[in-house]
Design a protein around this motif. Structure first.
Motif, short mmCIF file in Angstrom:
data_model
loop_
_atom_site.label_atom_id
_atom_site.label_comp_id
_atom_site.label_asym_id
_atom_site.label_seq_id
_atom_site.Cartn_x
_atom_site.Cartn_y
_atom_site.Cartn_z
N CYS A 190 0.87 -1.18 0.00
CA CYS A 190 0.00 0.00 0.00
C CYS A 190 0.91 1.22 0.00
O CYS A 190 1.52 1.55 1.02
N ALA A 191 1.02 1.87 -1.17
CA ALA A 191 1.87 3.05 -1.29
C ALA A 191 1.00 4.29 -1.25
O ALA A 191 -0.16 4.26 -1.67
N PHE A 192 1.52 5.37 -0.71
CA PHE A 192 0.72 6.61 -0.68
C PHE A 192 1.59 7.79 -1.05
O PHE A 192 2.82 7.76 -0.93
N VAL A 193 0.92 8.82 -1.52
CA VAL A 193 1.59 10.07 -1.87
C VAL A 193 0.88 11.18 -1.11
O VAL A 193 -0.35 11.26 -1.11
N THR A 194 1.66 11.98 -0.43
CA THR A 194 1.07 13.09 0.34
C THR A 194 1.96 14.31 0.22
O THR A 194 3.17 14.18 -0.04
N THR A 195 1.38 15.46 0.41
CA THR A 195 2.17 16.69 0.31
C THR A 195 2.46 17.25 1.70
O THR A 195 3.25 18.17 1.84
N SER A 196 1.83 16.70 2.72
CA SER A 196 2.05 17.21 4.08
C SER A 196 3.15 16.42 4.76
O SER A 196 3.45 15.29 4.37
N PRO A 197 3.74 16.98 5.81
CA PRO A 197 4.71 16.21 6.60
C PRO A 197 4.03 15.00 7.26
O PRO A 197 2.82 14.96 7.40
N LEU A 198 4.86 14.03 7.67
CA LEU A 198 4.29 12.74 8.11
C LEU A 198 4.05 12.68 9.62
O LEU A 198 3.78 11.60 10.16
N SER A 199 4.14 13.82 10.30
CA SER A 199 4.08 13.80 11.76
C SER A 199 2.71 13.34 12.29
O SER A 199 2.62 12.77 13.37
N ARG A 200 1.67 13.55 11.52
CA ARG A 200 0.33 13.15 12.00
C ARG A 200 -0.25 12.05 11.11
O ARG A 200 -1.48 11.90 11.03
N LEU A 201 0.63 11.32 10.48
CA LEU A 201 0.19 10.24 9.57
C LEU A 201 -0.67 9.21 10.33
O LEU A 201 -0.35 8.83 11.45
N ASN A 202 -1.75 8.81 9.66
CA ASN A 202 -2.66 7.83 10.26
C ASN A 202 -2.98 6.77 9.21
O ASN A 202 -3.44 7.08 8.12
N ILE A 203 -2.67 5.52 9.54
CA ILE A 203 -2.93 4.41 8.61
C ILE A 203 -3.79 3.36 9.32
O ILE A 203 -3.48 2.98 10.46
N ILE A 204 -4.80 2.90 8.64
CA ILE A 204 -5.66 1.84 9.21
C ILE A 204 -5.81 0.74 8.16
O ILE A 204 -6.21 1.01 7.02
N TRP A 205 -5.44 -0.48 8.54
CA TRP A 205 -5.67 -1.66 7.69
C TRP A 205 -6.84 -2.43 8.28
O TRP A 205 -6.81 -2.78 9.46
N THR A 206 -7.83 -2.71 7.44
CA THR A 206 -8.93 -3.55 7.92
C THR A 206 -9.03 -4.80 7.05
O THR A 206 -8.53 -4.84 5.92
#
Ligand SMILES: *[C@@H]1O[C@H](CO)[C@@H](O)[C@H](O)[C@H]1NC(C)=O
Ligand SMILES: *[C@@H]1O[C@H](CO)[C@@H](O)[C@H](O)[C@H]1NC(C)=O
Ligand SMILES: *[C@@H]1O[C@H](CO)[C@@H](O)[C@H](O)[C@H]1NC(C)=O
Length: 304
Positions: free
Chosen positions: A45-61
């Motif tokens: 699961c790859a992601f692209v974001t423009t914001s810093p990763l300090s508040r990154l939230n990932i949920i796998w269900t």
């Protein structure tokens, strides 16, 4: 040239519009994965974001195939913390957090199969979280089937050969074959997915032989065997016949003995009587006639 330039602009616009609207872009390299039970699998699961990763939230269900109505949270990454589902503790982990949302699942079980969903949120990046789905299949070779038979193994009788395989994913195919004198496959009656039987009616001695049940799926084949020995009543009767013959011959011997005994009874006394008679006849000349005439008849009577 102008044409191709406008195509580029269009393409760029198409690419940028979703990024501006919705936030984190999530992609999975594969939408379907297959793993052999017990082995590990990487769920990408790859992601692209423009914001810093300090508040990154990932949920796998996971919505398991075995129980789609009860999805579980496989693993969560939140503010640098990882939380696993208790049922998966020690078996699941992020592969390269926070750079990707890939997870590794160790020692896979059949119950791990299902639809996995990767959801990535990265505040303050606005919009909905990026979501991607993939389907995981867990496969396993067939277990050793169990062969059994029931019925009368005699000429004219009928027998049911049954074969039950405990497990296997995908569902193993059950086949029966008679192996000698040459291999022929037999029609199988399926009882459910994991049990198949063969009916053999009106057996002859040619029905005897080795029978094989095989359970096959893409991961392999497992076999079990039944060795059938059909006996015929005429094969089993030698014992009885021998007994009858023995009794008969014994009876004959007894009869013969009886006959001999009777003959001895008849001839023996007569013989002795004749000897006696001769003796008496010799004596007779010197003694009285009357006496001798009566004696033989008396002796005869006493013997008969
Ligand atoms: C999976 O197994 C590998 C090799 O045994 C190990 O290095 C890794 O830490 C395990 N991952 C998890 C999440 O248990
Ligand atoms: C069984 O086999 C014998 C000999 O082949 C045949 O005569 C008989 O009709 C058969 N019986 C049945 C019930 O099939
Ligand atoms: C099957 O049984 C027969 C008679 O009992 C025996 O002679 C034969 O060797 C057996 N075959 C196998 C493969 O066990």
């Amino acid at each position: 040239m102008g044409c191709s330039a406008s195509w580029w602009i269009q393409t760029l616009c198409v690419c940028f519009i979703p990024l501006e609207n919705a936030a984190v872009q999530v992609t999975v390299r594969y939408s379907r994965l297959e793993v052999v039970q017990g082995e590990f699998v990487l769920l990408p699961c790859a992601f692209v974001t423009t914001s810093p990763l300090s508040r990154l939230n990932i949920i796998w269900t996971l919505a398991p195939f075995s129980n789609p109505e009860a999805p579980i949270q496989v693993i969560v990454y939140d503010h640098g913390q990882v939380i696993e589902d208790p049922s998966l503790t020690g078996r699941v982990g992020f592969a390269d957090i926070p750079w990707t949302a890939d997870i590794i699942l160790n020692d896979t079980q059949i119950s791990d199969a299902g639809i996995y969903r990767c959801m990535v949120n990265n505040p303050p990046e606005a919009g909905d979280p990026g979501i991607a789905e993939l389907v995981l299949s867990v496969i396993m070779p067939p277990s050793l089937p169990v062969c059994q038979w029931a019925g009368d193994v005699e000429v004219g009788g009928s027998v049911t050969l049954s074969c039950v395989v405990g497990s296997g994913t995908p569902t193993p195919e059950i086949q029966w074959a008679k192996l000698n004198p040459e291999e022929i496959s037999l029609p199988v009656n399926m009882e459910g997915d994991l049990s198949g039987s063969v009916q053999i009616v009106n057996m002859t001695s040619a029905t005897s032989g080795l029978y094989r049940c095989s359970a096959t799926n893409p991961l392999g084949t497992q076999n079990c065997y039944v060795n059938l020995s059909v006996y015929s009543p005429s094969e089993s009767s030698p014992g009885i016949l021998q007994g009858v013959l023995l009794t008969l011959s014994m009876a004959l011997v007894l009869l013969a003995l009886l006959a001999v005994a009777l003959w001895l009874h008849r001839t023996g006394p007569d013989g002795r009587w004749r000897d006696a008679k001769e003796q008496r006849e010799e004596e007779e000349e010197e003694e009285c006639y009357n006496e001798i005439r009566y004696t033989p008849t008396l002796m005869k009577r006493s013997f008969v």
